[in-house]
Scaffold this active site. Structure first.
Site, PDB file in Angstrom:
ATOM      1  CG  HIS A 157      -1.706  -1.147   1.525  1.00 16.78           C
ATOM      2  ND1 HIS A 157      -2.932  -1.526   1.028  1.00 16.78           N
ATOM      3  CD2 HIS A 157      -1.411  -2.281   2.098  1.00 16.78           C
ATOM      4  CE1 HIS A 157      -3.401  -2.661   1.316  1.00 16.78           C
ATOM      5  NE2 HIS A 157      -2.238  -3.260   1.996  1.00 16.78           N
ATOM      6  CB  SER A 278      14.017  22.830 -13.775  1.00 18.91           C
ATOM      7  OG  SER A 278      13.077  24.129 -13.773  1.00 18.91           O
ATOM      8  CE  LYS A 284      11.851  19.890 -10.267  1.00 17.65           C
ATOM      9  NZ  LYS A 284      10.579  19.968 -10.340  1.00 17.65           N
ATOM     10  CD  GLU A 291       9.355  12.753 -14.855  1.00 15.51           C
ATOM     11  OE1 GLU A 291       8.434  13.678 -15.140  1.00 15.51           O
ATOM     12  OE2 GLU A 291      10.412  13.225 -14.782  1.00 15.51           O
TER      13      GLU A 291
END
Ligand code: ARG
Length: 466
Positions: A157, A278, A284, A291
């Protein structure tokens, strides 16, 4: 002008929009090597069976080889008016060798031709994907061996559940990829029958030898029913289904990488080679490759769904709808190949932060099950009762905002008076994973053995003569 390959009964050529909707050359030109392989095998068979004079077959062979070279070297000019790869090749052959070219299409049709080409292309692609999947397994197994004992939180979970090791986690993906390879191999086995010679749909009156062409093209045997031969795309569906399941695995792993590299988890660091910055936030490091692997699963599933829908309403035998099998198959399998390669790159470069993993492995009462198991072993409590006692201890620790190991023996005895000092021995995360020695469990010794077994198997397979 009407089509010079089939325009005999036509007075005028197609409307511009007809040509546009009809032509497949823009995407099926990648079948050129398979198309020419098929034609070479067909011509050799026509000569052997006496259907074609030897001289014509020799001319055809010479011409086809020239066409293959022209295409490979980018010197071939593909024509939309000639619709597809089959007629582009044949038309060029005609320019090169003259009328003998017109004999190549004896006892075959584009229907069996395209079915053969697609099977050959899918088979070649499955072989390449299998090699790539083996490499990814190797990269994962090597990382797993290096970090067989690195403790990390195991989740259910997405809540900390029990400590596991990083190596164990990686080996879970090695198993998934093994099943993926099995599915591709299985699809390949069923795919490996040759439709060539089924002709348009009914077979042919010429005395062809379908066993000869099947063998020449590396198929196990010819397909047994001519109608099925030209109307079957199961091989593409099965391969796409295998690709879709494989994409699920890569996507789940990608999702984990995305989580792991957040500062909140901080479990692994990806290399600069597989991250991006970024344009506005200088701090970043984004896991774009992961992704994209996650995102590209969508188009692979889409290709499977698309082809299922194309096929579901088609009466036997060939319908032009089936031309729609190509772009999805090409795109999906190319996409999968890209995803496997990117995942392998990320795995090779990935550096786990074993300290952070270990810290989190012990958090959130992850060794509560170990405590309950001790109560069963040492005090002979039924597991349900042990579960209850442990729950009360967790509640007590949680109220005080401390870990289980910070409770005193006296505290514990208020819940279960028979508890002894020995209990503190099972509360450490290292102890916990070391105790999970059941077959398939996360004990580092198990993980090391499994990783070595995989590496040996994969290396043996890689070095075995094909
Ligand atoms: N380009 C066609 C396809 O991909 C080849 C087969 C055409 N057959 C036909 N009877 N028009 O399906």
């Amino acid at each position: 002008m009407s089509n010079r390959m089939w325009g005999g009964r036509f007075a005028s050529g197609p409307a511009e929009i007809m040509e546009e909707i009809n032509a497949s050359i823009d995407f099926d030109k990648r079948l050129a090597p398979q198309d020419i392989r098929g034609s070479l095998a067909h011509a050799a068979m026509l000569a052997k069976t006496g259907i074609l004079p030897r001289e014509d077959a020799a001319e055809i062979e010479r011409g086809l080889k020239t066409v293959a070279e022209e295409i490979a070297e980018g010197r071939f000019s593909f024509s939309r008016a000639l619709e597809d790869i089959h007629m582009n090749v044949e038309s060029r052959l005609n320019e090169l060798i003259g009328p003998a070219a017109g004999r190549l299409h004896t006892a075959r049709s584009r229907n069996d031709q395209v079915a053969t080409d697609m099977r050959l292309w899918v088979r070649d692609t499955i072989d390449a994907l299998d090699g790539q999947l083996a490499e990814l397994q190797m990269a994962l197994a090597e990382k797993a061996l290096a970090h067989a004992g690195a403790v990390m939180p195991g989740f259910t979970h997405l809540q900390s559940a029990q400590p596991v090791t990083f190596g164990h986690h990686l080996l879970a993906y090695v198993e998934m990829l093994a099943r993926d390879r099995g599915r591709f191999a299985d699809a390949r086995r069923r795919l490996n029958e040759c439709p060539l010679g089924a002709a348009a749909l009914a077979g042919t009156s010429f005395p062809i030898d379908r066993f000869m062409t099947a063998e020449a093209l590396g198929f196990d045997r010819p397909t047994a029913n001519s109608l099925d031969s030209v109307s079957d795309r199961d091989f593409a569906l099965e391969t796409l289904a295998a690709a879709a399941i494989c994409a699920v695995h890569l996507s789940r792993f990608a999702e984990e990488i995305v989580l792991w590299v957040t500062p909140q988890f901080g479990f692994v660091r990806l290399s600069d080679r597989f991250t991006t910055g970024s344009s506005i936030m200088p701090q970043k490091r984004n896991p774009d490759a992961a992704e994209l692997v996650r995102g590209k699963a969508g188009r692979i599933f889409g290709a499977l769904q698309g082809l299922l829908v194309v096929m579901k309403g088609l009466p036997l035998a060939y319908s032009k709808d089936m031309q729609e099998d190509k772009e999805g198959v090409f795109d999906a399998l190319h996409t999968l190949s890209l995803c496997i390669a990117a995942t392998a790159g990320m795995v090779r470069d990935m550096e786990p932060d074993t300290k952070a993993m270990k810290r989190w492995a012990g958090a959130a009462y992850a060794t509560a099950t170990d405590l309950a198991d001790w109560l069963v072993r040492a005090l002979n409590l039924p597991f349900r009762a042990a579960h209850h006692v442990t729950g009360r201890l967790v509640a007590m620790a949680s109220e005080r905002k401390v870990g289980l190991e910070k409770l005193t023996l006296d505290d514990m005895r208020t819940v279960e008076p028979r508890i002894t000092e020995e209990i503190f021995g099972v509360l450490g995360v290292e102890k916990s994973v070391r105790s999970r020695t059941s077959y398939g469990g996360t004990a580092p010794a198990n993980v090391r053995r499994q990783a070595r077994r995989w590496l040996m198997r994969l290396k043996r397979e890689r070095d075995a003569p094909a």
